[in-house]
Design an enzyme around this catalytic site. Structure first.
Site, PDB file in Angstrom:
ATOM      1  N   LYS A 108     -16.579 -13.272   6.126  1.00 44.68           N
ATOM      2  CA  LYS A 108     -17.221 -12.137   5.973  1.00 44.68           C
ATOM      3  C   LYS A 108     -18.498 -12.026   5.162  1.00 44.68           C
ATOM      4  O   LYS A 108     -18.452 -11.369   4.175  1.00 44.68           O
ATOM      5  CB  LYS A 108     -16.380 -10.882   5.777  1.00 44.68           C
ATOM      6  N   GLY A 135     -12.122  -4.032   2.388  1.00 39.14           N
ATOM      7  CA  GLY A 135     -13.608  -3.654   2.978  1.00 39.14           C
ATOM      8  C   GLY A 135     -14.106  -2.535   1.898  1.00 39.14           C
ATOM      9  O   GLY A 135     -15.378  -2.503   1.303  1.00 39.14           O
ATOM     10  N   GLY A 152      -7.518  -7.726   1.108  1.00 41.96           N
ATOM     11  CA  GLY A 152      -6.156  -8.019   1.516  1.00 41.96           C
ATOM     12  C   GLY A 152      -5.480  -9.384   1.621  1.00 41.96           C
ATOM     13  O   GLY A 152      -4.290  -9.647   1.379  1.00 41.96           O
ATOM     14  N   ARG A 164       0.856  -1.349  -0.220  1.00 45.59           N
ATOM     15  CA  ARG A 164      -0.120   0.070  -0.028  1.00 45.59           C
ATOM     16  C   ARG A 164       0.934   1.446   0.111  1.00 45.59           C
ATOM     17  O   ARG A 164       0.455   2.175  -0.572  1.00 45.59           O
ATOM     18  CB  ARG A 164      -0.783   0.101   1.398  1.00 45.59           C
TER      19      ARG A 164
HETATM   20  C1  3PG Z   1      -8.347  -1.472   5.416  1.00 41.80           C
HETATM   21  O1  3PG Z   1      -7.156  -1.857   5.847  1.00 41.80           O
HETATM   22  O2  3PG Z   1      -9.299  -2.202   4.958  1.00 41.80           O
HETATM   23  C2  3PG Z   1      -8.243  -0.089   5.491  1.00 41.80           C
HETATM   24  O3  3PG Z   1      -7.164   0.381   5.985  1.00 41.80           O
HETATM   25  C3  3PG Z   1      -9.483   0.172   6.559  1.00 41.80           C
HETATM   26  O4  3PG Z   1      -9.119  -0.191   7.819  1.00 41.80           O
HETATM   27  P1  3PG Z   1     -10.132  -0.477   8.844  1.00 41.80           P
HETATM   28  O5  3PG Z   1     -11.044  -1.526   8.599  1.00 41.80           O
HETATM   29  O6  3PG Z   1      -9.336  -0.375  10.337  1.00 41.80           O
HETATM   30  O7  3PG Z   1     -11.019   0.951   9.093  1.00 41.80           O
END
Ligand code: 3PG
Length: 357
Positions: A185, A338, A312, A36
Site C-alpha cells: 500500500k 490505516g 495490523g 483490539r
Molecule cells: C481497521 O481495521 O483498520 C479499521 O477497523 C478500519 O476498518 P476498514 O478499513 O474496514 O474501514
C-alpha cells in the site's frame, strides 16, 4: 479547540453510546485475535464503574455478511442482532446502571458507510452521550464516527486519547528519529514518507515498498509485488532514505530482506532515540520469510529508544514472537492501521475533528 475526554464526566444512569473498533479477525465463529478488544476494556470499565448504561457499537469490515456475536460471547455480554429498531430500543429502555450491550455490525446497514444523516440521528437517539474509543476507525467519514457527534454531546475514550497522545509524539520527536515503513500500500505510505522526510533523521523503506525503489534503480525485480502508480523518484537519492542492502527471494520474487540489512538496521536503531514502525519487512506469514520482520521487532523492543509500532500486519508479526512477550517492551503499540498512517500524514482524522469543541 479541545477534544473533550470521557475521564471527568458524570455518566451515572446515562445511556452512553460507545463507538469501539471490534473489527477483529473471527475464525470458526470465535474471536481469533483479541488485541483490539482488550485495549477498549479500560474505557468500558471506567464507564461501568461510573454507573453508565453502555451501548457498544462497532463495525466489522466485511459488512453485511458478518456478525459481532462472537465478540459479545468473548466479552460475555448481551448482544442484539440489530443496530436499530424496536428490539434495540426496548432493551436500552430497560438497561440498569452499569449494564452493557453490544449491537450488530454497523455496516449491516449500508447507511453507515455512506454517512447517512438519518442513520446517524437514529443511532444518536439511543444514547444521552457519545464516546468515541475507535481511533483506529476514525479515518472513516462514517455515520458512527462523524455523524453521531452532531446530535449528542461527544467525548473521546481512553484508548482514543492514548493513541492521539502517543502518535502525536512523532511530530515532535526526540532525535535521532528513525521511521521504518514496510508492507504494501505505497499509496497511503507515500503521504507519510512525504511528511516525515522533513521530521525524521532516517527513513528505512522495506517490504514490498522497497521494490519500487529497486525498480526505479533499474534492477530486475522479477515477479515481486510493486506499486506501479507511485512515484518515488525524488526520494531515491535522498540521503535520509535507506532501503535493504540484501534480499531473500524465491521463485523470482523478493520476499524478505537479508542478514546485512538486519545488521544495518540494528546499527541505525541503536543510534536512534525515537523509532516509529509500520509495515512488515517481508512475507512474514511464511516462517522462511519472517526473519527480517521478527529480527527488527526484537531489535526495536530491546532498544532504549522511545518506540511506537502500529499496523495490523506489524502487530500480528510482533505478537507471534515469544508468545507475545515482546509487546510490553515497545513504548506504545497502536491499535490502528490505516488510521495511524492517515493521522501521521495529515496530522488529524475526521473522527478527531468531529469531537473538537
Ligand atoms: C481497521 O481495521 O483498520 C479499521 O477497523 C478500519 O476498518 P476498514 O478499513 O474496514 O474501514
Amino acid at each position: 479547540m479541545k477534544i473533550p475526554s470521557v475521564k471527568n464526566i458524570n455518566v451515572k444512569g446515562k445511556k452512553v453510546l460507545l463507538r469501539v473498533d471490534f473489527n477483529v479477525p473471527i475464525k470458526n465463529g470465535k474471536v481469533a485475535d483479541d488485541f483490539r478488544i482488550k485495549r477498549t476494556i479500560p474505557t468500558i470499565n471506567l464507564l461501568k464503574k461510573k454507573g453508565a448504561r453502555i451501548i457498544l457499537i462497532s463495525h466489522l469490515t466485511d459488512g453485511r455478511a458478518s456478525t459481532l456475536r462472537p465478540v459479545a460471547k468473548f466479552l460475555k455480554i448481551d448482544f442484539i442482532p440489530k443496530t436499530l429498531g424496536g428490539e434495540v430500543e426496548e432493551y436500552v429502555s430497560k438497561m440498569k446502571n452499569g449494564g452493557i450491550v453490544l449491537l450488530e455490525n454497523l455496516r449491516s446497514d449500508k447507511r453507515e458507510e455512506k454517512n447517512g444523516a438519518a442513520f446517524a440521528k437514529e443511532l444518536a437517539k439511543l444514547g444521552d452521550i457519545f464516546v468515541n474509543d475507535a481511533f483506529s476507525a476514525s479515518h472513516r467519514k462514517h455515520a458512527s464516527i462523524v455523524g453521531v457527534p452532531k446530535h449528542i454531546p461527544a467525548f473521546a475514550g481512553l484508548l482514543f486519547l492514548d493513541e492521539l497522545k502517543n502518535l502525536q509524539a512523532a511530530f515532535n520527536p526526540k532525535h535521532p528519529f528513525l521511521l521504518v515503513l514496510g508492507g504494501v500500500k505505497f499509496g497511503v505510505k507515500l503521504g507519510v514518507l512525504k511528511k516525515f522526510v522533513k521530521i525524521a533523521d532516517k527513513i528505512f523503506v522495506g517490504g514490498a515498498l522497497a521494490n519500487n525503489f529497486f525498480r526505479e534503480q533499474g534492477l530486475d525485480i522479477g515477479k515481486s509485488i510493486f506499486d506501479g502508480k507511485t512515484d518515488i523518484k525524488k526520494y531515491l537519492n535522498n540521503p535520509k532514505v535507506t532501503i535493504p542492502v540484501d534480499i531473500k527471494e524465491k521463485g523470482g520474487a523478493i520476499l524478505d530482506c537479508g542478514p546485512n540489512t538486519i545488521k544495518m538496521l540494528k546499527e541505525i536503531v541503536n543510534r536512534s532515540k525515537f523509532v516509529l514502525w509500520n509495515g512488515p519487512l517481508g512475507n512474514f506469514e511464511k516462517k522462511e520469510f519472517a526473519k527480517g520482520t521478527e529480527e527488527l521487532a526484537k531489535i526495536i523492543a530491546g532498544s532504549p529508544a522511545m518506540s511506537i509500532i502500529g499496523g495490523g500486519d506489524t502487530i500480528a508479526a510482533a505478537r507471534k514472537i515469544n508468545g507475545g512477550a515482546l509487546m510490553k517492551k515497545f513504548s506504545f503499540v497502536s491499535t490502528a492501521g490505516g488510521a495511524m498512517l492517515e493521522f501521521l500524514s495529515q496530522g488529524t482524522l475526521p473522527g478527531i475533528e468531529a469531537l473538537k469543541r
